[in-house]
Structures are given as structure tokens and as C-alpha cells.
Write an enzyme that holds these catalytic residues in place. Structure first.
Site, PDB file in Angstrom:
ATOM      1  N   GLY A  12       0.777  -1.235   0.000  1.00 28.08           N
ATOM      2  CA  GLY A  12       0.000   0.000   0.000  1.00 28.08           C
ATOM      3  C   GLY A  12       0.812   1.291   0.000  1.00 28.08           C
ATOM      4  CB  SER A  13       4.297   2.258  -0.806  1.00 28.35           C
ATOM      5  OG  SER A  13       4.512   1.951  -2.152  1.00 28.35           O
ATOM      6  CG  ASN A  14       1.934   3.389  -5.806  1.00 28.77           C
ATOM      7  OD1 ASN A  14       2.351   4.410  -6.344  1.00 28.77           O
ATOM      8  ND2 ASN A  14       2.531   2.210  -5.959  1.00 28.77           N
ATOM      9  CG  LEU A  98     -10.846  -4.981 -11.668  1.00 30.55           C
ATOM     10  CD1 LEU A  98     -10.755  -3.464 -11.553  1.00 30.55           C
ATOM     11  CD2 LEU A  98     -11.744  -5.554 -10.573  1.00 30.55           C
ATOM     12  CG  ASN A 112      -2.881  -0.664 -12.769  1.00 30.51           C
ATOM     13  OD1 ASN A 112      -2.770  -0.841 -11.547  1.00 30.51           O
ATOM     14  ND2 ASN A 112      -2.198  -1.392 -13.639  1.00 30.51           N
ATOM     15  CG  HIS A 114       2.711  -1.818 -15.347  1.00 24.54           C
ATOM     16  ND1 HIS A 114       2.362  -3.060 -14.868  1.00 24.54           N
ATOM     17  CD2 HIS A 114       3.765  -2.020 -16.182  1.00 24.54           C
ATOM     18  CE1 HIS A 114       3.155  -3.974 -15.404  1.00 24.54           C
ATOM     19  NE2 HIS A 114       4.011  -3.359 -16.200  1.00 24.54           N
ATOM     20  CG  ASP A 150      -0.362  -4.128 -17.288  1.00 21.26           C
ATOM     21  OD1 ASP A 150      -1.024  -3.574 -16.391  1.00 21.26           O
ATOM     22  OD2 ASP A 150       0.389  -5.083 -17.062  1.00 21.26           O
ATOM     23  CD  GLU A 179       5.414   1.966  -8.879  1.00 22.57           C
ATOM     24  OE1 GLU A 179       4.366   1.749  -8.262  1.00 22.57           O
ATOM     25  OE2 GLU A 179       6.255   1.090  -9.101  1.00 22.57           O
TER      26      GLU A 179
HETATM   27  C1  GRF Z   1       3.824  -1.165  -7.401  1.00 30.03           C
HETATM   28  O1  GRF Z   1       5.118  -1.373  -7.897  1.00 30.03           O
HETATM   29  C2  GRF Z   1       2.848  -0.997  -8.534  1.00 30.03           C
HETATM   30  O2  GRF Z   1       3.381  -0.391  -9.658  1.00 30.03           O
HETATM   31  C3  GRF Z   1       2.473  -2.419  -8.861  1.00 30.03           C
HETATM   32  O3  GRF Z   1       2.440  -3.074  -7.619  1.00 30.03           O
HETATM   33  C4  GRF Z   1       3.277  -2.404  -6.697  1.00 30.03           C
HETATM   34  C5  GRF Z   1       2.418  -2.043  -5.521  1.00 30.03           C
HETATM   35  O4  GRF Z   1       3.140  -1.433  -4.488  1.00 30.03           O
HETATM   36  N1  GRF Z   1       1.229  -2.469  -9.598  1.00 30.03           N
HETATM   37  P1  GRF Z   1       2.398  -0.736  -3.285  1.00 30.03           P
HETATM   38  O5  GRF Z   1       1.444  -1.765  -2.699  1.00 30.03           O
HETATM   39  O6  GRF Z   1       1.684   0.465  -3.807  1.00 30.03           O
HETATM   40  O7  GRF Z   1       3.487  -0.384  -2.323  1.00 30.03           O
END
Ligand code: GRF
Length: 207
Positions: A12-14, A98, A112, A114, A150, A179
Site C-alpha cells: 500500500g505505498s502508492n 477486473l 492503474n 504499472h 496494462d 510511482e
Molecule cells: C507497485 O510497484 C505498482 O506499480 C504495482 O504493484 C506495486 C504495488 O506497491 N502495480 P504498493 O502496494 O503500492 O506499495
């Protein structure tokens, strides 16, 4: 006003970068936010609820059939006022494809992130794919989700160099920092209605 659903499966870092930007007021005009996971053990769930006080919901993994999972997901989205005309669904490390039916329901409202410069290196282990291919530059892509994995309209990309001594882990770490920036920028553009989609391509309204 936009209502936001962030879908996660793990770290969940994003998601955290998005929630921090909302908290700092860099992402604004967001009314409701909900975090949904398909994994009860996703560390991101705790971060969302404990650090940010965000409502979290898990759709348990034993709902193995995609149709049943998505019926439940739609119900949760609607119960939380995330509809087609006001919603944005952000996949942030959500490890589940999905269905075309679901994607159609929220057409051009599902994003999304990627970890490669799409259309190169789709699918899993994109960073390792880039190292194995010997490319010298990779990066990340924020795109809308369509029915092909993608492959939806690309909103933003950022590059990072690949060094000779990079491993999958070191490259992933360098890309991840980009990201977080890229996802926040893309959401801001969406909320400010700066995104125009034509012929499966995104054009940014610079005015
Ligand atoms: C990220 O590298 C994202 O690009 C990919 O999965 C990873 C998720 O990382 N789809 P986080 O859970 O957001 O830390």
C-alpha cells in the site's frame, strides 16, 4: 467533487502517497475515500485506517468466482457513493484482473499504476523483465484500465535509469519513488478535468 476508492492487495505505498497528498491538500475536491482490499492481511489496510482514519473494507478471498467478487465490489462502491459520474477507482498494487464488464461500468474512471514504461514489460515482474531485456531506461506508467491488461490510455509516465549493477529490488525501489509522484499527479489532473481521451490516447488540456 470526486469520491475515491483505492483498491489494494498488499503493502500500500502508492495508496499511502495518495492519502498523504489528500491530507496535505495537494489532492483536493475529494469528498469520500474508501480503501478496498482483496487480501485481509494487506499491510496497507492498517496504514489506511490507523494512520489516516480511512474506512477500509475487505472482500474475502474465498469469494473465488470473479463475478461474485465484482458484484460485491459494485455494491460496496455504490454504498459508499462511488458512482460512474462522480467516482475514481485507483488500483494500487491490486493483484486481480477486473472483468471487461466491470471495466465498462466505470469506463475511463479506473486508473492503474504499472512499474514499467508501457507498452513495454506488461504483467508481473516488470522491473525484472526490463533488467533481463537489457534496456537502459525504465520507469512507471499511470493509465486508465481497459479490457486488455496494462493496455489502457496512458496518462503519465516517468523514467528512471537502469544501472549495470541493478537488481530487481534496487530497480523496483527507484521506480517506486517515481510511482508515488506520478500517481498523485495523474489523480490531480483527473480531478481538475484536464484529461481528454481520444482514440485510446490521453491528451492533457493545458489551459
Ligand atoms: C507497485 O510497484 C505498482 O506499480 C504495482 O504493484 C506495486 C504495488 O506497491 N502495480 P504498493 O502496494 O503500492 O506499495
Amino acid at each position: 467533487m470526486v469520491n475515491l476508492a483505492i483498491l489494494i492487495s498488499g503493502r500500500g505505498s502508492n495508496m499511502k502517497a495518495i492519502l498523504e497528498s489528500v491530507k496535505r491538500g495537494e489532492i483536493y475536491d475529494v469528498e469520500h475515500i474508501i480503501v478496498i482490499s482483496n487480501n485481509v492481511d494487506a499491510p496497507g489496510l492498517k496504514i489506511a485506517s490507523e494512520e489516516f482514519g480511512i474506512k477500509t473494507i475487505t472482500i474475502s478471498k474465498d469469494i473465488s468466482k470473479k463475478a461474485e467478487f465484482e458484484i460485491k465490489l459494485i455494491k460496496i462502491l455504490e454504498n459508499n457513493k462511488i458512482y460512474y459520474n462522480n467516482g475514481l477507482i485507483c488500483l494500487a498494487g491490486f493483484m486481480q484482473i477486473l472483468s471487461p464488464g466491470f471495466v465498462k461500468l466505470y469506463e475511463n474512471r479506473i486508473m492503474n499504476i504499472h512499474p514499467s514504461l508501457l507498452p513495454s514489460f506488461k504483467g508481473l515482474h516488470a522491473q525484472k523483465q526490463a533488467i533481463d531485456a537489457g534496456v537502459k531506461v525504465s520507469g512507471c506508467t499511470v493509465h486508465f484500465v481497459n479490457s486488455v491488461m496494462d493496455s489502457g490510455p496512458i496518462i503519465l509516465q516517468q523514467c528512471v535509469p537502469i544501472y549495470d549493477n541493478d537488481t530487481e529490488a534496487s530497480l523496483s525501489e527507484r521506480i517506486l519513488l517515481k510511482e508515488h509522484e506520478c500517481y498523485v499527479k495523474a489523480i490531480r489532473l483527473f480531478i481538475k478535468r484536464k484529461i481528454i481521451i481520444r482514440d485510446n490516447k490521453v491528451f492533457l488540456n493545458r489551459r
